[in-house]
Design a protein around this motif. Sequence first.
Motif, short mmCIF file in Angstrom:
data_model
loop_
_atom_site.label_atom_id
_atom_site.label_comp_id
_atom_site.label_asym_id
_atom_site.label_seq_id
_atom_site.Cartn_x
_atom_site.Cartn_y
_atom_site.Cartn_z
N ASP A 33 0.83 -1.20 0.00
CA ASP A 33 0.00 0.00 0.00
C ASP A 33 0.86 1.25 0.00
OD1 ASP A 33 -2.16 -1.69 0.05
OD2 ASP A 33 -2.60 -1.39 2.18
N GLU A 36 2.29 1.64 -3.49
CA GLU A 36 1.27 2.09 -4.43
C GLU A 36 1.00 3.58 -4.27
OE1 GLU A 36 -2.02 -0.52 -3.61
OE2 GLU A 36 -1.33 -2.03 -5.03
N THR A 37 0.98 4.06 -3.02
CA THR A 37 0.76 5.48 -2.77
C THR A 37 1.89 6.31 -3.33
OG1 THR A 37 -0.47 4.95 -0.75
CG2 THR A 37 0.41 7.19 -0.94
N ARG A 38 3.12 5.87 -3.09
CA ARG A 38 4.27 6.63 -3.60
C ARG A 38 4.32 6.59 -5.12
NH1 ARG A 38 9.26 4.54 -0.40
NH2 ARG A 38 7.94 2.77 0.05
N LEU A 39 3.98 5.45 -5.72
CA LEU A 39 3.97 5.35 -7.18
C LEU A 39 2.92 6.27 -7.78
CD1 LEU A 39 5.04 4.04 -9.74
CD2 LEU A 39 3.43 2.17 -9.37
N ALA A 40 1.75 6.35 -7.15
CA ALA A 40 0.71 7.26 -7.64
C ALA A 40 1.18 8.70 -7.57
CB ALA A 40 -0.57 7.07 -6.82
N ALA A 41 1.88 9.05 -6.51
CA ALA A 41 2.41 10.42 -6.39
C ALA A 41 3.44 10.71 -7.46
CB ALA A 41 3.00 10.63 -5.00
N ASN A 43 3.70 9.23 -10.42
CA ASN A 43 3.00 9.30 -11.70
C ASN A 43 2.30 10.64 -11.87
OD1 ASN A 43 3.77 6.76 -12.61
ND2 ASN A 43 2.00 5.74 -11.73
N ALA A 44 1.71 11.16 -10.81
CA ALA A 44 1.05 12.47 -10.88
C ALA A 44 2.07 13.57 -11.13
CB ALA A 44 0.28 12.73 -9.59
#
Length: 63
Positions: A33, A36-41, A43-44
């Motif tokens: 989790d 996934e949070t760091r990857l989403a950041a 990517n943004a």
Amino acid sequence: MFPFWMNLCCHSGSMAQKSHRQHQLEFLKWMRDSLETRLAAVNAAIATMERQMNEENPTHPPS
């Protein structure tokens, strides 16, 4: 690699082993989790940079 993955020799019985595996599973899910949070950041941030660069240097200048 992970501090909680110690040798089970100090534990006795299947209940202790099950509890140990449950803690391992919870830790791995927490790590997933977090990743996934760091990857989403990331990517943004990449999408924002690409958008800003495209706004600064349009491929087709206005006529």
